[in-house]
Enzyme design. Structure first.
Site, PDB file in Angstrom:
ATOM      1  N   HIS A   1     118.453   4.607  45.534  1.00 26.71           N
ATOM      2  CA  HIS A   1     119.143   4.396  44.247  1.00 26.71           C
ATOM      3  C   HIS A   1     118.731   5.419  43.182  1.00 26.71           C
ATOM      4  O   HIS A   1     119.394   5.526  42.148  1.00 26.71           O
ATOM      5  CB  HIS A   1     118.845   3.001  43.688  1.00 26.71           C
ATOM      6  CG  HIS A   1     119.385   1.877  44.517  1.00 26.71           C
ATOM      7  ND1 HIS A   1     120.720   1.794  44.857  1.00 26.71           N
ATOM      8  CD2 HIS A   1     118.786   0.802  45.080  1.00 26.71           C
ATOM      9  CE1 HIS A   1     120.909   0.695  45.586  1.00 26.71           C
ATOM     10  NE2 HIS A   1     119.755   0.084  45.753  1.00 26.71           N
TER      11      HIS A   1
ATOM     12  N   ASP B   1     121.380   0.188  54.457  1.00 28.21           N
ATOM     13  CA  ASP B   1     120.840  -0.778  53.493  1.00 28.21           C
ATOM     14  C   ASP B   1     122.011  -1.597  52.929  1.00 28.21           C
ATOM     15  O   ASP B   1     123.136  -1.096  52.835  1.00 28.21           O
ATOM     16  CB  ASP B   1     120.138  -0.018  52.363  1.00 28.21           C
ATOM     17  CG  ASP B   1     119.383  -0.941  51.415  1.00 28.21           C
ATOM     18  OD1 ASP B   1     118.157  -1.055  51.575  1.00 28.21           O
ATOM     19  OD2 ASP B   1     120.028  -1.534  50.522  1.00 28.21           O
TER      20      ASP B   1
ATOM     21  N   ASP C   1     117.881  -5.319  54.558  1.00 25.43           N
ATOM     22  CA  ASP C   1     118.365  -6.421  53.722  1.00 25.43           C
ATOM     23  C   ASP C   1     119.767  -6.931  54.069  1.00 25.43           C
ATOM     24  O   ASP C   1     120.168  -7.964  53.518  1.00 25.43           O
ATOM     25  CB  ASP C   1     118.221  -6.091  52.217  1.00 25.43           C
ATOM     26  CG  ASP C   1     118.590  -4.662  51.861  1.00 25.43           C
ATOM     27  OD1 ASP C   1     119.157  -3.968  52.711  1.00 25.43           O
ATOM     28  OD2 ASP C   1     118.323  -4.242  50.711  1.00 25.43           O
TER      29      ASP C   1
HETATM   30 ZN    ZN Z   1     118.843  -2.690  49.490  1.00 24.14          ZN
END
Ligand code: ZN
Length: 358
Positions: A137, A174, A261
């Protein structure tokens, strides 16, 4: 006799390495989902399961400021350094730093550089960089979503700058879209960014129509997933979109932002992937690396916040990379109901990515 004590599946031709250092535990985030217990749980599971003894352990080096500057502004890097010197602080509502976080972040980015070096020099076939803080990110000028420096983006730039190659594939599974990685290469045809992610969801980017711009048009491939989809949908995204896109691109190195995740037991998001599903995705990636780029394959840890999930998923991935066909999935498959709409979604992505004609 030593030969009898060796596990039967262990394939000496598959040299798999693990990059790890206890410095990663010193990025102290307190009571936060992205905490040092994640790596501690993974390392003890690799030890107890006997997987670690078949791996080549590589100590990471720190990334230099010049290497970070391939992706981040100099002002941003010095701000991060000074926040650590002041004892740490919150960088955004999700991302916190402790006094050792800057050092850990240099070694997190550097851990991928160690892995890339080993793979490019053919000292090992594949590598898993087990680092934190995660990176996907982080943008040129901003920490966000638990990420400080964009480890995978720095690794891609480093590989292009140092090893006489012109094409790097980044695969990001992810559950969150890797907005920072996408941004770093949005205009760049040398790096193809492929992402599967829950959508709409944090951080908000990653729609089908985000395909790159300028010379980079067609080199960003987003597969937004409806909350509730799982193994079958991820595997079809890999088989029907990633494989043809990768064959068309012909990468010379594959980097993987591995976030665990999307697992059904991870409460940060709502996908239904199992450990077996992650192993199937790792198998596709391993096969692509053998077919297209002399097995040059580097995984790095992004998210994944259920300790049993991350430990089992990293182990399963390393089993795949080491050639062990027996995957251990202690949590089993998801049983939740799946939303409709997958056929239309995959058809639309094939249209946008020009995968229907021929
Ligand atoms: Zn994540």
């Amino acid at each position: 006799m030593a030969i009898l004590s060796r596990q039967l599946w262990y394939n000496e031709d598959m040299r798999t390495s693990l990059v790890y250092d206890p410095i990663y535990l010193e990025h102290n985030t307190g009571n936060h989902p992205e905490n040092p217990q994640r790596l501690a749980a993974i390392m003890s599971h690799l030890e107890e399961s006997g997987v670690k003894k078949n791996l080549i352990l590589l100590p990471p080096r720190p990334a230099s400021v010049e290497e970070l500057e391939m992706v981040h502004d100099a002002d941003y890097i010095s701000r991060i350094k000074s926040v650590a010197e002041r004892g740490g602080d919150w960088l955004d509502p999700d991302t916190v730093m402790s006094p050792k976080s800057y050092k850990a972040a240099l070694y997190a980015a550097g851990g991928l550089l160690t892995a890339v070096e080993a793979v490019m020099k053919e000292e090992v076939n594949s590598s898993f960089a087990l680092v934190r803080p995660p990176g996907h990110h982080a943008t040129r000028t901003q920490a966000m979503g638990f990420c400080i420096f964009n480890n995978v983006a720095i690794a891609a730039k480093f590989a292009l700058a140092n090893f006489n190659i012109g094409r790097v594939l980044i695969v990001d599974f992810d559950v969150h879209h890797g907005n920072g990685t996408q941004e770093a290469f949005y205009n760049n045809p040398k790096v193809l960014y492929f992402s599967t992610h829950q959508y709409p969801f944090y951080p908000g980017t990653g729609s089908i129509d985000e395909i790159g711009s300028g010379e980079g048009e067609g080199y960003t491939v987003n597969f937004p997933m409806a909350a509730g989809w799982g193994d079958e949908e991820y595997l079809r995204a890999f088989n029907e979109i990633l494989i043809p896109v990768a064959r068309r691109f012909q990468p010379q190195l594959i980097l993987v932002s591995a976030g665990f995740d999307p697992h059904w037991a991870d409460t940060i998001a709502m996908m239904q992937v199992s450990i077996t599903g992650f192993a199937q995705m790792a198998t596709v990636l391993n096969n692509l690396a053998s077919e297209l780029c002399r097995e040059r394959l580097v995984f790095t840890l992004e998210g994944g916040y259920n300790l049993q999930v991350v430990a089992s998923a990293v182990r399963a991935t390393l089993d795949v990379l080491s050639g062990n066909p027996q995957i251990v999935d202690p949590l089993g498959k998801a049983t939740g109901r799946k939303p409709e709409g997958f056929e239309e979604r995959i058809k639309k992505i094939k249209e946008v990515q020009h995968l229907l004609q021929q």
